[in-house]
Design a protein around this motif. Sequence first.
Motif, mmCIF file in Angstrom:
data_model
loop_
_atom_site.group_PDB
_atom_site.id
_atom_site.type_symbol
_atom_site.label_atom_id
_atom_site.label_comp_id
_atom_site.label_asym_id
_atom_site.label_seq_id
_atom_site.Cartn_x
_atom_site.Cartn_y
_atom_site.Cartn_z
ATOM 1 N N THR A 146 0.857 -1.181 0.000
ATOM 2 C CA THR A 146 0.000 0.000 0.000
ATOM 3 C C THR A 146 0.896 1.235 0.000
ATOM 4 O OG1 THR A 146 -0.064 0.206 2.409
ATOM 5 C CG2 THR A 146 -1.725 -1.250 1.380
ATOM 6 N N GLU A 147 0.305 2.388 -0.228
ATOM 7 C CA GLU A 147 1.096 3.624 -0.225
ATOM 8 C C GLU A 147 1.735 3.860 1.147
ATOM 9 O OE1 GLU A 147 -1.239 6.819 -1.871
ATOM 10 O OE2 GLU A 147 -1.168 5.921 -3.864
ATOM 11 N N GLU A 148 1.111 3.382 2.212
ATOM 12 C CA GLU A 148 1.653 3.535 3.568
ATOM 13 C C GLU A 148 2.896 2.680 3.795
ATOM 14 O OE1 GLU A 148 -1.810 2.880 3.105
ATOM 15 O OE2 GLU A 148 -2.114 5.051 3.130
ATOM 16 N N ASP A 149 3.119 1.673 2.946
ATOM 17 C CA ASP A 149 4.304 0.818 3.074
ATOM 18 C C ASP A 149 5.567 1.514 2.579
ATOM 19 O OD1 ASP A 149 2.946 -1.437 4.105
ATOM 20 O OD2 ASP A 149 2.350 -2.046 2.085
ATOM 21 N N PHE A 150 5.421 2.651 1.898
ATOM 22 C CA PHE A 150 6.554 3.355 1.313
ATOM 23 C C PHE A 150 6.983 4.527 2.179
ATOM 24 C CE2 PHE A 150 4.935 0.962 -2.192
ATOM 25 C CZ PHE A 150 6.066 0.599 -2.893
ATOM 26 N N SER A 151 8.288 4.790 2.177
ATOM 27 C CA SER A 151 8.848 5.852 3.006
ATOM 28 C C SER A 151 8.540 7.239 2.459
ATOM 29 C CB SER A 151 10.357 5.684 3.144
ATOM 30 O OG SER A 151 10.962 5.709 1.874
ATOM 31 N N GLU A 152 8.377 7.340 1.157
ATOM 32 C CA GLU A 152 8.054 8.627 0.564
ATOM 33 C C GLU A 152 6.703 8.504 -0.125
ATOM 34 O OE1 GLU A 152 10.015 6.147 -2.409
ATOM 35 O OE2 GLU A 152 10.945 6.936 -0.632
ATOM 36 N N SER A 153 6.114 9.648 -0.370
ATOM 37 C CA SER A 153 4.829 9.661 -1.049
ATOM 38 C C SER A 153 5.040 9.237 -2.507
ATOM 39 C CB SER A 153 4.245 11.076 -0.989
ATOM 40 O OG SER A 153 3.055 11.126 -1.727
ATOM 41 N N ILE A 154 4.341 8.209 -2.913
ATOM 42 C CA ILE A 154 4.430 7.758 -4.297
ATOM 43 C C ILE A 154 3.033 7.592 -4.865
ATOM 44 C CG2 ILE A 154 6.629 6.555 -3.939
ATOM 45 C CD1 ILE A 154 4.988 3.936 -4.189
ATOM 46 N N GLU A 155 2.961 7.595 -6.166
ATOM 47 C CA GLU A 155 1.688 7.403 -6.856
ATOM 48 C C GLU A 155 1.570 5.922 -7.211
ATOM 49 O OE1 GLU A 155 1.421 10.461 -9.980
ATOM 50 O OE2 GLU A 155 2.821 11.607 -8.746
ATOM 51 N N LEU A 156 1.227 5.122 -6.213
ATOM 52 C CA LEU A 156 1.238 3.672 -6.358
ATOM 53 C C LEU A 156 0.366 3.156 -7.506
ATOM 54 C CD1 LEU A 156 2.538 1.109 -5.331
ATOM 55 C CD2 LEU A 156 0.760 0.974 -3.574
ATOM 56 N N PRO A 157 -0.856 3.662 -7.710
ATOM 57 C CA PRO A 157 -1.641 3.156 -8.853
ATOM 58 C C PRO A 157 -0.920 3.368 -10.193
ATOM 59 C CG PRO A 157 -3.066 4.334 -7.337
ATOM 60 C CD PRO A 157 -1.650 4.571 -6.880
ATOM 61 N N LYS A 158 -0.281 4.519 -10.374
ATOM 62 C CA LYS A 158 0.455 4.780 -11.622
ATOM 63 C C LYS A 158 1.685 3.883 -11.727
ATOM 64 C CE LYS A 158 -0.914 9.584 -12.285
ATOM 65 N NZ LYS A 158 -0.445 10.976 -12.380
ATOM 66 N N ILE A 159 2.349 3.661 -10.605
ATOM 67 C CA ILE A 159 3.531 2.794 -10.609
ATOM 68 C C ILE A 159 3.123 1.357 -10.934
ATOM 69 C CG2 ILE A 159 5.302 1.768 -9.112
ATOM 70 C CD1 ILE A 159 5.636 4.605 -7.935
ATOM 71 N N ARG A 160 2.018 0.902 -10.382
ATOM 72 C CA ARG A 160 1.531 -0.441 -10.704
ATOM 73 C C ARG A 160 1.211 -0.571 -12.196
ATOM 74 N NH1 ARG A 160 -2.544 -0.917 -5.606
ATOM 75 N NH2 ARG A 160 -1.073 -1.809 -4.099
ATOM 76 N N GLU A 161 0.557 0.453 -12.745
ATOM 77 C CA GLU A 161 0.233 0.441 -14.178
ATOM 78 C C GLU A 161 1.503 0.387 -15.024
ATOM 79 O OE1 GLU A 161 -1.902 3.532 -17.198
ATOM 80 O OE2 GLU A 161 -2.869 3.246 -15.239
ATOM 81 N N ALA A 162 2.509 1.193 -14.652
ATOM 82 C CA ALA A 162 3.786 1.183 -15.370
ATOM 83 C C ALA A 162 4.463 -0.178 -15.216
ATOM 84 C CB ALA A 162 4.692 2.292 -14.840
ATOM 85 N N PHE A 163 4.404 -0.747 -14.020
ATOM 86 C CA PHE A 163 5.000 -2.049 -13.743
ATOM 87 C C PHE A 163 4.407 -3.125 -14.655
ATOM 88 C CE2 PHE A 163 4.802 -6.078 -11.387
ATOM 89 C CZ PHE A 163 6.150 -6.304 -11.139
ATOM 90 N N ILE A 164 3.094 -3.113 -14.807
ATOM 91 C CA ILE A 164 2.415 -4.089 -15.659
ATOM 92 C C ILE A 164 2.928 -3.997 -17.093
ATOM 93 C CG2 ILE A 164 0.191 -4.677 -16.716
ATOM 94 C CD1 ILE A 164 -1.099 -3.919 -14.001
ATOM 95 N N SER A 165 3.254 -2.806 -17.548
ATOM 96 C CA SER A 165 3.678 -2.608 -18.945
ATOM 97 C C SER A 165 5.101 -3.088 -19.223
ATOM 98 C CB SER A 165 3.546 -1.136 -19.340
ATOM 99 O OG SER A 165 4.571 -0.363 -18.733
ATOM 100 N N ILE A 166 5.886 -3.384 -18.172
ATOM 101 C CA ILE A 166 7.269 -3.817 -18.362
ATOM 102 C C ILE A 166 7.282 -5.242 -18.905
ATOM 103 C CG2 ILE A 166 9.504 -4.309 -17.283
ATOM 104 C CD1 ILE A 166 8.730 -2.242 -15.115
#
Length: 171
Positions: A146-166
């Motif tokens: 979840t976003e709370e698992d990260f030390s800095e604020s990240i846009e997790l939904p966008k990162i997940r979408e980018a991750f899927i495209s790799i």
Amino acid sequence: MHNKLLITLLFNSIFITGCSREIPAHPMCRVNQSQSELAPAQAACLIKQDNKLLVLQHKDSDDWHIPQGKALKSISAQCTAHNVVWKNTGLNVEVGKLLLTASDNTLYFACHLTDEHSQQIEELSVPEWANRNVAKVSFIDPFTLTEEDFSESIELPKIREAFISIKQSTP
């Protein structure tokens, strides 16, 4: 006698160097030939292996972060991403296409492990020279975080979408 002394000296030199916190010389920045190098910018690598994302864990907390570095005047955004992965994991990745520009202007690139050995790793030992705040390097399913698992604020939904495209690379 001279040969034995030389071997002992060489062994001691290698041993001393191997235990140093000094960062070994950076490998040459590796950018996929199909990509144009971009101007200096804050940059990050999304590294996919077996549908898991490479993340770093902080020593002072259980928070995770994605390897990310600040812009340096003299190097491209891709080389910033490459260098931060090298400094924190010891992995010499190939930086591929730009996947995402976050709202804080961080550029997220697809970065690939290019050798068979690296692609077998599930958890890495933190190199001696790594940032002192890094406690662990792991591959984790980004959909369990979840976003709370990260030390800095990240846009997790966008990162997940980018991750899927790799696309998964093979050596």
